[in-house]
Scaffold this motif. Structure first.
Motif, PDB file in Angstrom:
ATOM      1  N   MET A   1       0.820  -1.183   0.000  1.00  0.00           N
ATOM      2  CA  MET A   1       0.000   0.000   0.000  1.00  0.00           C
ATOM      3  C   MET A   1       0.866   1.249   0.000  1.00  0.00           C
ATOM      4  SD  MET A   1      -2.960   0.798   2.654  1.00  0.00           S
ATOM      5  CE  MET A   1      -3.616   2.384   2.842  1.00  0.00           C
ATOM      6  N   ALA A   2       1.856   1.281   0.882  1.00  0.00           N
ATOM      7  CA  ALA A   2       2.740   2.435   0.923  1.00  0.00           C
ATOM      8  C   ALA A   2       3.610   2.490  -0.326  1.00  0.00           C
ATOM      9  CB  ALA A   2       3.606   2.390   2.168  1.00  0.00           C
ATOM     10  N   THR A   3       3.984   1.331  -0.853  1.00  0.00           N
ATOM     11  CA  THR A   3       4.815   1.326  -2.055  1.00  0.00           C
ATOM     12  C   THR A   3       4.012   1.788  -3.262  1.00  0.00           C
ATOM     13  OG1 THR A   3       4.327  -1.013  -2.406  1.00  0.00           O
ATOM     14  CG2 THR A   3       6.349  -0.477  -1.217  1.00  0.00           C
ATOM     15  N   ALA A   4       2.705   1.492  -3.292  1.00  0.00           N
ATOM     16  CA  ALA A   4       1.863   1.960  -4.401  1.00  0.00           C
ATOM     17  C   ALA A   4       1.758   3.479  -4.381  1.00  0.00           C
ATOM     18  CB  ALA A   4       0.480   1.322  -4.331  1.00  0.00           C
ATOM     19  N   ALA A   5       1.610   4.058  -3.211  1.00  0.00           N
ATOM     20  CA  ALA A   5       1.530   5.514  -3.089  1.00  0.00           C
ATOM     21  C   ALA A   5       2.853   6.144  -3.502  1.00  0.00           C
ATOM     22  CB  ALA A   5       1.163   5.909  -1.669  1.00  0.00           C
ATOM     23  N   ALA A   6       3.957   5.510  -3.145  1.00  0.00           N
ATOM     24  CA  ALA A   6       5.270   6.030  -3.518  1.00  0.00           C
ATOM     25  C   ALA A   6       5.454   5.945  -5.035  1.00  0.00           C
ATOM     26  CB  ALA A   6       6.372   5.252  -2.806  1.00  0.00           C
ATOM     27  N   ALA A   7       4.956   4.844  -5.640  1.00  0.00           N
ATOM     28  CA  ALA A   7       5.087   4.705  -7.083  1.00  0.00           C
ATOM     29  C   ALA A   7       4.260   5.754  -7.807  1.00  0.00           C
ATOM     30  CB  ALA A   7       4.669   3.300  -7.509  1.00  0.00           C
ATOM     31  N   GLU A   8       3.046   6.039  -7.314  1.00  0.00           N
ATOM     32  CA  GLU A   8       2.209   7.074  -7.929  1.00  0.00           C
ATOM     33  C   GLU A   8       2.869   8.443  -7.812  1.00  0.00           C
ATOM     34  OE1 GLU A   8      -1.716   7.006  -6.336  1.00  0.00           O
ATOM     35  OE2 GLU A   8      -2.018   4.898  -6.849  1.00  0.00           O
ATOM     36  N   ALA A   9       3.491   8.709  -6.676  1.00  0.00           N
ATOM     37  CA  ALA A   9       4.167   9.988  -6.488  1.00  0.00           C
ATOM     38  C   ALA A   9       5.352  10.105  -7.430  1.00  0.00           C
ATOM     39  CB  ALA A   9       4.622  10.137  -5.040  1.00  0.00           C
ATOM     40  N   ILE A  10       6.041   9.011  -7.664  1.00  0.00           N
ATOM     41  CA  ILE A  10       7.185   9.035  -8.575  1.00  0.00           C
ATOM     42  C   ILE A  10       6.705   9.250 -10.007  1.00  0.00           C
ATOM     43  CG2 ILE A  10       9.034   7.620  -9.558  1.00  0.00           C
ATOM     44  CD1 ILE A  10       9.376   6.418  -6.748  1.00  0.00           C
ATOM     45  N   ASP A  11       5.607   8.569 -10.388  1.00  0.00           N
ATOM     46  CA  ASP A  11       5.061   8.743 -11.738  1.00  0.00           C
ATOM     47  C   ASP A  11       4.617  10.177 -11.966  1.00  0.00           C
ATOM     48  OD1 ASP A  11       5.542   6.136 -12.403  1.00  0.00           O
ATOM     49  OD2 ASP A  11       3.505   5.440 -11.864  1.00  0.00           O
ATOM     50  N   ALA A  12       4.011  10.789 -10.970  1.00  0.00           N
ATOM     51  CA  ALA A  12       3.561  12.173 -11.095  1.00  0.00           C
ATOM     52  C   ALA A  12       4.758  13.101 -11.214  1.00  0.00           C
ATOM     53  CB  ALA A  12       2.707  12.563  -9.907  1.00  0.00           C
ATOM     54  N   ALA A  13       5.830  12.776 -10.531  1.00  0.00           N
ATOM     55  CA  ALA A  13       7.014  13.624 -10.562  1.00  0.00           C
ATOM     56  C   ALA A  13       7.766  13.493 -11.874  1.00  0.00           C
ATOM     57  CB  ALA A  13       7.929  13.279  -9.401  1.00  0.00           C
ATOM     58  N   LEU A  26      13.913  11.722  -2.105  1.00  0.00           N
ATOM     59  CA  LEU A  26      14.541  12.098  -0.834  1.00  0.00           C
ATOM     60  C   LEU A  26      13.516  12.367   0.260  1.00  0.00           C
ATOM     61  CD1 LEU A  26      17.461  14.399  -2.034  1.00  0.00           C
ATOM     62  CD2 LEU A  26      17.608  12.089  -1.103  1.00  0.00           C
ATOM     63  N   ILE A  27      12.306  12.730  -0.140  1.00  0.00           N
ATOM     64  CA  ILE A  27      11.256  12.992   0.851  1.00  0.00           C
ATOM     65  C   ILE A  27      10.480  11.719   1.163  1.00  0.00           C
ATOM     66  CG2 ILE A  27       9.094  14.225   1.249  1.00  0.00           C
ATOM     67  CD1 ILE A  27      10.268  16.538  -0.378  1.00  0.00           C
ATOM     68  N   VAL A  28      10.094  10.957   0.145  1.00  0.00           N
ATOM     69  CA  VAL A  28       9.227   9.792   0.316  1.00  0.00           C
ATOM     70  C   VAL A  28       9.978   8.625   0.941  1.00  0.00           C
ATOM     71  CG1 VAL A  28       7.838   8.084  -0.927  1.00  0.00           C
ATOM     72  CG2 VAL A  28       7.668  10.487  -1.528  1.00  0.00           C
ATOM     73  N   LEU A  29      11.217   8.382   0.561  1.00  0.00           N
ATOM     74  CA  LEU A  29      11.963   7.221   1.041  1.00  0.00           C
ATOM     75  C   LEU A  29      12.127   7.214   2.569  1.00  0.00           C
ATOM     76  CD1 LEU A  29      13.335   4.653   0.079  1.00  0.00           C
ATOM     77  CD2 LEU A  29      15.459   5.938  -0.096  1.00  0.00           C
ATOM     78  N   PRO A  30      12.549   8.310   3.222  1.00  0.00           N
ATOM     79  CA  PRO A  30      12.643   8.273   4.689  1.00  0.00           C
ATOM     80  C   PRO A  30      11.280   8.063   5.361  1.00  0.00           C
ATOM     81  CG  PRO A  30      13.918  10.110   3.843  1.00  0.00           C
ATOM     82  CD  PRO A  30      13.164   9.531   2.698  1.00  0.00           C
ATOM     83  N   LEU A  31      10.224   8.669   4.792  1.00  0.00           N
ATOM     84  CA  LEU A  31       8.892   8.468   5.360  1.00  0.00           C
ATOM     85  C   LEU A  31       8.459   7.019   5.229  1.00  0.00           C
ATOM     86  CD1 LEU A  31       7.060  11.695   4.150  1.00  0.00           C
ATOM     87  CD2 LEU A  31       7.842  11.161   6.456  1.00  0.00           C
ATOM     88  N   LEU A  32       8.754   6.405   4.104  1.00  0.00           N
ATOM     89  CA  LEU A  32       8.421   5.011   3.881  1.00  0.00           C
ATOM     90  C   LEU A  32       9.175   4.105   4.846  1.00  0.00           C
ATOM     91  CD1 LEU A  32       6.876   3.025   2.032  1.00  0.00           C
ATOM     92  CD2 LEU A  32       8.904   2.975   0.586  1.00  0.00           C
ATOM     93  N   LEU A  33      10.460   4.344   5.021  1.00  0.00           N
ATOM     94  CA  LEU A  33      11.263   3.546   5.959  1.00  0.00           C
ATOM     95  C   LEU A  33      10.790   3.724   7.398  1.00  0.00           C
ATOM     96  CD1 LEU A  33      14.849   3.999   4.496  1.00  0.00           C
ATOM     97  CD2 LEU A  33      13.394   1.968   4.376  1.00  0.00           C
ATOM     98  N   ALA A  34      10.425   4.949   7.773  1.00  0.00           N
ATOM     99  CA  ALA A  34       9.923   5.196   9.127  1.00  0.00           C
ATOM    100  C   ALA A  34       8.607   4.461   9.337  1.00  0.00           C
ATOM    101  CB  ALA A  34       9.754   6.687   9.366  1.00  0.00           C
TER     102      ALA A  34
END
Length: 180
Positions: A1-13, A26-34
């Motif tokens: 679920m979190a990886t899907a949101a990260a992938a959508e954010a990357i696609d938008a970027a 740099l913003i999403v990766l630390p939040l995902l790891l936390a």
């Protein structure tokens, strides 16, 4: 679920250019790891991996780890001590002390009874060096208590090289202390 949101954010970027994609990672990766770390911690997996599983798992569920029940204190009656104090002047000043020793184990009473002559000698010697002013007030009583505890532990200590455990005096309780 979190990886899907990260992938959508990357696609938008990706539509904005290469520089935006790096910032987003740099913003999403630390939040995902936390988020993953918090999930592992609260699920109990991470504490077990770190070797804290038994203690923290019991604390997290409101259970107390099994510990040895505390022993009730044991009291040992001391004989009355009447001795003179170190008083300046012609008139002697006496102290009468009735006390009990608090010990950690009931089995230590025999060792304390055996060491009683040494114990009484150390108590009387200390009391004879005290001035009446030093016994006034709660601070003076507390200092006397600390000194007598230290002397009691010295008196009941087993001889060097002995294999038996040393009796331990934890407190001196004053039942009566008269200064006259």
């Amino acid at each position: 679920m979190a990886t899907a949101a990260a992938a959508e954010a990357i696609d938008a970027a990706e539509g904005k250019g290469g520089g935006g994609r790096k910032k987003l990672i740099l913003i999403v990766l630390p939040l995902l790891l936390a988020g993953i770390g918090a999930g592992l911690w609260f699920s109990g997996i991470l504490p077990k991996l770190l070797g804290m599983g038994a203690h923290d798992a019991a604390a997290g569920h409101g259970e107390q780890p099994q510990a040895e029940a505390p022993r009730p204190p044991v009291f040992f009656e001391m004989p009355d001590i009447i001795t003179n104090l170190n008083a300046s002047g012609r008139r002697p000043v006496y102290v009468k002390l009735r006390s009990k020793l608090e010990i950690t184990r009931a089995e230590d009473a025999a060792a304390i009874q055996t060491a009683m002559p040494r114990l009484l000698d150390l108590f009387q010697t200390h009391l004879r060096e005290m001035r009446p002013e030093e016994l006034r007030g709660s601070a003076g009583t507390q200092r006397l208590r600390e000194e007598l505890i230290a002397r009691a532990n010295i008196a009941v200590a087993p001889p060097p090289g002995s294999t038996q455990p040393a009796p331990r005096v934890t407190d001196v309780l004053f039942l009566e202390m008269l200064v006259q």
